[in-house]
Design a protein around this motif. Structure first.
Motif, PDB file in Angstrom:
ATOM      1  N   VAL A  71      68.863  47.776  15.425  1.00  0.00           N
ATOM      2  CA  VAL A  71      67.481  48.230  15.672  1.00  0.00           C
ATOM      3  C   VAL A  71      66.928  47.531  16.901  1.00  0.00           C
ATOM      4  N   ASN A  72      67.118  46.218  16.981  1.00  0.00           N
ATOM      5  CA  ASN A  72      66.630  45.474  18.144  1.00  0.00           C
ATOM      6  C   ASN A  72      67.296  45.964  19.426  1.00  0.00           C
ATOM      7  N   ASP A  73      68.597  46.210  19.318  1.00  0.00           N
ATOM      8  CA  ASP A  73      69.319  46.624  20.519  1.00  0.00           C
ATOM      9  C   ASP A  73      68.909  48.021  20.960  1.00  0.00           C
ATOM     10  N   ALA A  74      68.682  48.906  19.987  1.00  0.00           N
ATOM     11  CA  ALA A  74      68.401  50.306  20.323  1.00  0.00           C
ATOM     12  C   ALA A  74      66.928  50.545  20.640  1.00  0.00           C
ATOM     13  N   TYR A  75      66.027  49.900  19.912  1.00  0.00           N
ATOM     14  CA  TYR A  75      64.595  50.223  20.050  1.00  0.00           C
ATOM     15  C   TYR A  75      63.750  49.057  20.572  1.00  0.00           C
ATOM     16  N   GLY A  76      64.332  47.906  20.649  1.00  0.00           N
ATOM     17  CA  GLY A  76      63.577  46.752  21.129  1.00  0.00           C
ATOM     18  C   GLY A  76      63.053  45.892  19.989  1.00  0.00           C
ATOM     19  N   HIS A  77      62.613  44.710  20.380  1.00  0.00           N
ATOM     20  CA  HIS A  77      62.173  43.745  19.362  1.00  0.00           C
ATOM     21  C   HIS A  77      60.860  44.145  18.691  1.00  0.00           C
ATOM     22  N   ASP A  78      60.008  44.908  19.385  1.00  0.00           N
ATOM     23  CA  ASP A  78      58.750  45.336  18.756  1.00  0.00           C
ATOM     24  C   ASP A  78      59.032  46.214  17.547  1.00  0.00           C
ATOM     25  N   VAL A  79      59.981  47.128  17.708  1.00  0.00           N
ATOM     26  CA  VAL A  79      60.347  47.983  16.575  1.00  0.00           C
ATOM     27  C   VAL A  79      61.023  47.143  15.502  1.00  0.00           C
ATOM     28  N   GLY A  80      61.834  46.172  15.943  1.00  0.00           N
ATOM     29  CA  GLY A  80      62.469  45.278  14.969  1.00  0.00           C
ATOM     30  C   GLY A  80      61.433  44.517  14.150  1.00  0.00           C
ATOM     31  N   ASP A  81      60.394  44.067  14.842  1.00  0.00           N
ATOM     32  CA  ASP A  81      59.310  43.369  14.108  1.00  0.00           C
ATOM     33  C   ASP A  81      58.633  44.311  13.123  1.00  0.00           C
ATOM     34  N   ARG A  82      58.465  45.577  13.545  1.00  0.00           N
ATOM     35  CA  ARG A  82      57.829  46.557  12.648  1.00  0.00           C
ATOM     36  C   ARG A  82      58.689  46.778  11.409  1.00  0.00           C
ATOM     37  N   VAL A  83      59.988  46.805  11.582  1.00  0.00           N
ATOM     38  CA  VAL A  83      60.896  46.978  10.441  1.00  0.00           C
ATOM     39  C   VAL A  83      60.776  45.791   9.490  1.00  0.00           C
ATOM     40  N   LEU A  84      60.696  44.588  10.049  1.00  0.00           N
ATOM     41  CA  LEU A  84      60.546  43.392   9.201  1.00  0.00           C
ATOM     42  C   LEU A  84      59.249  43.458   8.387  1.00  0.00           C
ATOM     43  N   VAL A  85      58.166  43.848   9.046  1.00  0.00           N
ATOM     44  CA  VAL A  85      56.861  43.914   8.370  1.00  0.00           C
ATOM     45  C   VAL A  85      56.882  44.961   7.268  1.00  0.00           C
ATOM     46  N   GLU A  86      57.431  46.144   7.561  1.00  0.00           N
ATOM     47  CA  GLU A  86      57.457  47.216   6.571  1.00  0.00           C
ATOM     48  C   GLU A  86      58.336  46.839   5.388  1.00  0.00           C
TER      49      GLU A  86
END
Length: 615
Positions: free
Chosen positions: A489-504
């Protein structure tokens, strides 16, 4: 008082009148007797000298005419010339009235001494004096030339009776006039004293009432009566003193209002009110000094509750704390009933009128002013009243105190509310400081991204948590949760999206477990879930619920929708080990077994997973 003083004054004045009247009579009487005696002596000398001259000139036959004329003098009642032994021997006894007729005259002739007598009757007063004539030269005339007698021998005497009745009458008239003037003056004095005492009595009665009011702490009464110039200075001093005291107490009240932020209820007794204010301020000051040394809000709340229950004797109240992060209200303490407000205020803080408005809520202002009071029917019927006080902590309402009371104790509640507010206001800065400390501590123990607890929190509470589990004889479920393919996820969409996945993912886990359970962000994409007081074997079921919930959850992002899965390793303390950190390691080992088995699954730890003898 006036009658007693007036009676005493009249008695004193009557005694004074009697003394004055007696003195006047005595003085007049003495003066009259002295005057009569002097006149009698003068007349006697005149008669003696005249008769002697008549004898020398040889005209003694004119004696009776002379004596008759002397008898015409006012007041002369009787005058006689009495012959002594030498004259009787030489010239004979003479006429009958020339002989001594009583013992007084015989004594004078025998002893040669003057005798005077005052004879007083009811209607007449007489002064009688008998003066002897002795054979001795008088004013150049030698009696021995005409009389055959020895030198110094009594030749005769003059008996003179003076009527003093007219003198007594004059004395009586003068005394009556003096007495009349004195009585008139006395009457005027009594009249003045009566009026003066009347004014003074009225003034002192009013003064007593004012002083009694002052003793009760009331200094607003004024002296209305006019005591006259004699007591005007006293009236002025009393009024000035009371005015000064009243201003002093008003000044104290103003300073107390400035200090406390509001006024205190007056009972009308300034002394009692001021004393109570000073005592309460001292107690409030001591209260603040104590709570400033308390470690946390729980201790401060305990002291507030103790103050309300034991010192203020309040039987029914609630103390709430506002959680601004969740916009919820937490119940700190309730007394008198299970709850005094409906459950909805705990779910939404804005449902509390005192919190929402930031103002006092008084049920007496309007029936059912707050719809979330638990028993508005009792409030409508007048059987119960309530008073809610918001407490500002850090610029916002941080606490709410609700006092519930019956109408019978309304005056008492009105009296103590200002002091309760003072205690709350003194607590506010201390609670604010402790709140900031809690926030800082919470921030240091929580992950800033997900809001979950961090490993520092885990290290602080894990020993206490396991001790409680052992004491209750239950188990602690340990779930290690890892997001599958998170790096992609981080590699494909960036760390912001990765952070969103963690929060969700964190939100899904929190929704799936109980409030008593604990979720910790253990690593980058790893979460540790502690199931408190779980049933044996149930931890794996909870893990499956989490896995299924995450799998079904969609994460909507701009231009893309993601769905993620998790792998979960499960162990149970103290079933798998009596060491909690070893159980956490066992859950981590089971997690890797789940990864090896293809991910998106839950694996329960088994003994064969661990080949080492010790953790």
């Amino acid at each position: 008082m006036k009658r007693a003083i007036l009676t005493r004054l009249v008695v004193v004045l009557l005694v004074a009148i009697l003394l004055v009247f007696t003195t006047i009579l005595y003085v007049y009487r003495s003066y009259a007797i002295r005057d009569a005696k002097e006149r009698a002596l003068s007349i006697a000398e005149l008669v003696r000298d005249t008769l002697t001259s008549y004898m020398v000139m040889g005209v003694i036959d004119k004696r009776d005419e002379f004596l008759s004329r002397i008898g015409e003098i006012r007041g002369v009642e009787d005058i006689r010339v009495i012959r002594g032994e030498p004259v009787i021997r030489q010239f004979g006894e003479g006429l009958k009235y020339e002989l001594a007729k009583d013992e007084i005259e015989r004594r004078v002739l025998k002893e040669g001494k003057t005798i005077d007598v005052l004879e007083e009757g009811l209607s007449q007063v007489y002064y009688r004096i008998v003066i002897p004539y002795r054979a001795e030269p008088i004013k150049g005339v030698n009696c021995l030339q005409c009389h055959v007698a020895r030198p110094g021998e009594t030749l005769g005497a003059i008996s003179l009776v003076v009527n003093l009745s007219h003198v007594r009458s004059e004395i009586a008239k003068a005394s009556f006039l003096a007495m009349s003037l004195f009585v008139f003056a006395l009457f005027m004095v009594i009249l003045y004293v009566y009026n003066f005492l009347g004014r003074l009595q009225k003034f002192f009665k009013e003064l007593i009432l004012v002083m009694n009011s002052a003793k009760e702490g009331i200094f607003e009464n004024h002296l209305q009566s006019n005591p006259g110039f004699e007591a005007q200075e006293l009236k002025t001093v009393v009024e000035q003193s009371f005015s000064s005291l009243s201003k002093t107490f008003e000044n104290i009240e103003e300073k107390v209002r400035a200090m406390m932020g509001y006024g205190v209820l007056k009972t009308g007794n300034a002394l009692s009110d001021t004393s109570k204010i000073v005592d309460e301020l001292l107690k409030i000051y001591r209260f603040k000094r104590v709570i400033e040394k308390d470690k946390n809000k729980r201790d401060i709340y305990a002291r507030l509750i103790n103050m309300l229950e034991d010192y203020m004797s309040i039987d029914s109240f609630s103390l709430y704390e506002v959680n601004h992060t969740k916009n919820q209200i937490e119940i700190i303490h309730v007394k008198g009933k299970e709850n005094w407000c409906k459950e909805i205020i705990c779910q939404s803080a804005d449902e509390c009128r005192a919190k929402r408005t930031g103002m006092d809520v008084d049920s007496r202002e309007f029936p059912c002013i707050c719809p979330n009071f638990i028993d508005n029917e009792a409030c409508l019927s007048g059987r119960l009243h309530y008073y809610c006080i918001p407490l500002y902590v850090g610029g916002a309402v941080g606490n709410v105190l609700q006092i519930v009371y019956e109408p019978e104790i309304e005056p008492f509640i009105n009296l103590i509310i200002p002091y309760i507010k003072a205690y709350l206001n003194e607590s506010a800065p201390v609670l604010e400081a402790r709140t900031y400390m809690d926030i800082l501590r919470e921030q240091s123990l929580k992950d800033q991204l997900t809001g979950l607890y961090n490993r520092r929190f885990l290290e602080d509470v894990i020993d206490k948590l396991t001790a409680q589990v052992r004491r209750r004889g239950t188990i602690l479920g340990v779930l290690m949760v890892d997001i599958d393919y998170f790096k992609q996820v981080n590699d494909a969409y960036g760390h912001d999206v990765g952070d969103r996945v963690l929060v969700e993912t964190a939100k899904v886990i929190l929704r799936t477990i109980r409030e008593s359970d604990i979720v910790v962000r253990y690593g980058g994409e790893e979460f540790l879930v502690l199931l408190v007081d779980a049933q044996p074997g149930k931890s794996e079921e909870v893990g499956e619920k989490i896995r299924s919930a995450v799998e079904k959850h969609t994460i909507e992002l701009p231009g893309v929708v993601l769905k993620k899965t998790v792998s979960i390793g499960v162990s149970e303390y103290p079933i798998d080990s009596d060491k909690i950190w070893q159980c956490i390691k066992y859950a981590d080992v089971a997690l890797y077994k789940a990864k090896e088995a293809g991910r998106n699954r839950v694996v329960r730890f088994k003994a064969e997973f661990w080949q080492r003898e010790e953790y």
